[in-house]
Write an enzyme that holds these catalytic residues in place. Sequence first.
Site, PDB file in Angstrom:
ATOM      1  N   THR A  86      32.510  55.791  18.499  1.00  0.00           N
ATOM      2  CA  THR A  86      32.789  57.108  19.068  1.00  0.00           C
ATOM      3  C   THR A  86      31.521  57.700  19.661  1.00  0.00           C
ATOM      4  O   THR A  86      30.452  57.638  19.027  1.00  0.00           O
ATOM      5  CB  THR A  86      33.382  58.127  18.073  1.00  0.00           C
ATOM      6  OG1 THR A  86      33.305  59.433  18.653  1.00  0.00           O
ATOM      7  CG2 THR A  86      32.678  58.163  16.733  1.00  0.00           C
ATOM      8  N   ASP A 134      31.056  60.663  19.851  1.00  0.00           N
ATOM      9  CA  ASP A 134      30.782  61.897  19.103  1.00  0.00           C
ATOM     10  C   ASP A 134      29.813  61.672  17.926  1.00  0.00           C
ATOM     11  O   ASP A 134      29.244  62.624  17.408  1.00  0.00           O
ATOM     12  CB  ASP A 134      32.082  62.503  18.556  1.00  0.00           C
ATOM     13  CG  ASP A 134      33.099  62.800  19.648  1.00  0.00           C
ATOM     14  OD1 ASP A 134      32.688  62.968  20.813  1.00  0.00           O
ATOM     15  OD2 ASP A 134      34.295  62.857  19.336  1.00  0.00           O
ATOM     16  N   GLY A 162      31.835  66.082  22.410  1.00  0.00           N
ATOM     17  CA  GLY A 162      31.437  65.906  21.013  1.00  0.00           C
ATOM     18  C   GLY A 162      32.479  66.392  20.038  1.00  0.00           C
ATOM     19  O   GLY A 162      32.333  66.315  18.831  1.00  0.00           O
ATOM     20  N   GLU A 199      31.283  71.342  23.542  1.00  0.00           N
ATOM     21  CA  GLU A 199      32.633  71.781  23.924  1.00  0.00           C
ATOM     22  C   GLU A 199      33.414  72.419  22.761  1.00  0.00           C
ATOM     23  O   GLU A 199      34.336  73.193  22.980  1.00  0.00           O
ATOM     24  CB  GLU A 199      33.431  70.595  24.457  1.00  0.00           C
ATOM     25  CG  GLU A 199      33.643  69.509  23.396  1.00  0.00           C
ATOM     26  CD  GLU A 199      34.523  68.355  23.850  1.00  0.00           C
ATOM     27  OE1 GLU A 199      35.109  68.415  24.922  1.00  0.00           O
ATOM     28  OE2 GLU A 199      34.609  67.373  23.083  1.00  0.00           O
ATOM     29  N   GLN A 203      30.228  61.240  30.636  1.00  0.00           N
ATOM     30  CA  GLN A 203      29.481  60.757  29.455  1.00  0.00           C
ATOM     31  C   GLN A 203      30.091  59.520  28.823  1.00  0.00           C
ATOM     32  O   GLN A 203      29.463  58.842  28.030  1.00  0.00           O
ATOM     33  CB  GLN A 203      29.487  61.849  28.363  1.00  0.00           C
ATOM     34  CG  GLN A 203      28.688  63.057  28.685  1.00  0.00           C
ATOM     35  CD  GLN A 203      29.209  64.255  27.884  1.00  0.00           C
ATOM     36  OE1 GLN A 203      28.654  64.605  26.861  1.00  0.00           O
ATOM     37  NE2 GLN A 203      30.249  64.890  28.368  1.00  0.00           N
ATOM     38  N   ARG A 204      31.336  59.250  29.125  1.00  0.00           N
ATOM     39  CA  ARG A 204      32.015  58.133  28.457  1.00  0.00           C
ATOM     40  C   ARG A 204      32.022  56.856  29.291  1.00  0.00           C
ATOM     41  O   ARG A 204      32.494  55.813  28.814  1.00  0.00           O
ATOM     42  CB  ARG A 204      33.461  58.534  28.122  1.00  0.00           C
ATOM     43  CG  ARG A 204      33.594  59.542  27.020  1.00  0.00           C
ATOM     44  CD  ARG A 204      34.609  59.112  25.994  1.00  0.00           C
ATOM     45  NE  ARG A 204      35.885  58.781  26.563  1.00  0.00           N
ATOM     46  CZ  ARG A 204      36.985  59.532  26.452  1.00  0.00           C
ATOM     47  NH1 ARG A 204      36.946  60.669  25.789  1.00  0.00           N
ATOM     48  NH2 ARG A 204      38.111  59.146  26.983  1.00  0.00           N
TER      49      ARG A 204
HETATM   50  O1  F6P Z   1      36.300  61.731  20.806  1.00  0.00           O
HETATM   51  C1  F6P Z   1      35.649  61.405  21.995  1.00  0.00           C
HETATM   52  C2  F6P Z   1      35.871  62.448  23.041  1.00  0.00           C
HETATM   53  O2  F6P Z   1      35.140  62.091  24.192  1.00  0.00           O
HETATM   54  C3  F6P Z   1      35.529  63.878  22.625  1.00  0.00           C
HETATM   55  O3  F6P Z   1      34.150  64.135  22.725  1.00  0.00           O
HETATM   56  C4  F6P Z   1      36.389  64.668  23.598  1.00  0.00           C
HETATM   57  O4  F6P Z   1      36.715  65.946  23.096  1.00  0.00           O
HETATM   58  C5  F6P Z   1      37.621  63.834  23.707  1.00  0.00           C
HETATM   59  O5  F6P Z   1      37.242  62.504  23.396  1.00  0.00           O
HETATM   60  C6  F6P Z   1      38.264  63.850  25.065  1.00  0.00           C
HETATM   61  O6  F6P Z   1      39.443  63.135  24.976  1.00  0.00           O
HETATM   62  P1  F6P Z   1      40.322  62.677  26.205  1.00  0.00           P
HETATM   63  O7  F6P Z   1      39.647  61.490  26.837  1.00  0.00           O
HETATM   64  O8  F6P Z   1      41.631  62.333  25.608  1.00  0.00           O
HETATM   65  O9  F6P Z   1      40.371  63.825  27.166  1.00  0.00           O
END
Ligand code: F6P
Length: 344
Positions: A128, A130, A173, A224, A276-277
Site C-alpha cells: 500500500t 499509504d 494516504g 487527503e 502518486q500511484r
Molecule cells: O489506499 C491507497 C489509496 O491510494 C489511498 O491513498 C486513496 O485514498 C485511495 O487509495 C484512492 O482509491 P481509488 O483508487 O479507489 O480512488
Amino acid sequence: MKIKKIGILTGGGDCPGLNPAIRGAVYRALSEGIECVGILDGWKGMLEAKSVSLSLTDVEYIVNKGGTILGTSRTNPYKKEGGPDKCVETLNKLGLDALIAMGGEDTLGVATKLYKEKNFPVVGVPKTMDNDLSATDYTFGFDTAVTVAVDAAERLIDTGRSHRRIMVLEVMGRHAGWVALYTGIASAADWILIPEEEINIQNMCEHLKKVYERKKTALVIVSEGVILPGLKTEKEELDEFGHMILKKRGIGEQIAEVIEKNTGIETRVAVIGHIQRGGAPTLFDRILGLRVGVKAVELVLEGKFGYMVALKGNNVVPVPLEEATGKLKTVDSDWVNFMKIFFK
Ligand code: F6P
C-alpha cells in the site's frame, strides 16, 4: 503436501512494486517446478474464476513496471451472496494448492477471514502506498508515492517563490498521514497537516505569515484524510469495505481558502491524486517487492498459511495475518514531534 500449483492475486488500490512482487513469486515458484496462475482483478477474479497462466516470459520484464499486470479491484467477497464459498470453489476448480494475496488492510482482511473460517491456504504480501499496515515496517508503493510527491512539492516551491504565493499540496494516504509526513519533511515544507493531528488554524496561519515575511513563499502539505472542523464536506461515498472515498472532499482547496482568508496572502493548491500511484517503482520498492514475493512462496512451501510476509528492520519475516490487519498503523507522537522541529 507437495505444492504443484499456486494462484497470485493483487487487490485494492494498485501501487508501484506489485509487478516486482509478482515477478519474485513466479521466479521462486518456477525454481521449485510449481505452476503459477494469476487471478484477475483481485477477489473479483476469485468470485468469477477468472485467471491467466503466468510463465517466465510474462514476468521477465515487469520489475520496472508500475501498476499490476493482474488488474485489481476493491471487491469484497464478504459483501457478495455466497462469496467466501465461491472463493473456495475457484481454488478447487483451478486446482490451486495455495493462494498468494497481495494487498493492503482490506484484501488481507479477506485473506485473514477466509483462512480462519474456511481453512483457506493463503499467504499475504503487504502492499500500500499509504504505509498504514501494521506488523511491517514498510510496504512497497510508499517509497515511490512519496518520491513522486516530493518532486511535485519541489516544483511548487519554485513557482510559489516566483509569484510570492503560499502553495498547498494535497497528497493521498487515506486515514494515515505517512505520505504527507514524509513528503513534507523531505521537501522542506513549512507546515504539514495529517489526519492524526487536530488542526489549529490560528497557529498554522500565524506561522505561515512569519515564514512568508522571511521567504515570500511557504509550502503546506495536507493529507487527503484531514478533517477541517466546521467546514463543508460533501456526503462521503463508501467502498465495499466501508471506507470513505476521499476523492471528492477537496480538503486541499478548503485549506488553501482558509489560509488565504486568514493570512491575506495569495494561495494556490495542487492535488496530485493518482499520479502518486503510477510510474516505475523506485529502487527500494523494486527490491522490497521482489523480496516479499520470493518469501511468500517460501512460506507456502513451509505450509505457513494464515501468515503475511513482513519487513522488520532489514529482514523479511512471517507474521500472522491477523496481526497485520487488526489495526491501522498511524503516525505517532514521536513522529509528530520530529516533524515540528522543521516548522521554523
Ligand atoms: O489506499 C491507497 C489509496 O491510494 C489511498 O491513498 C486513496 O485514498 C485511495 O487509495 C484512492 O482509491 P481509488 O483508487 O479507489 O480512488
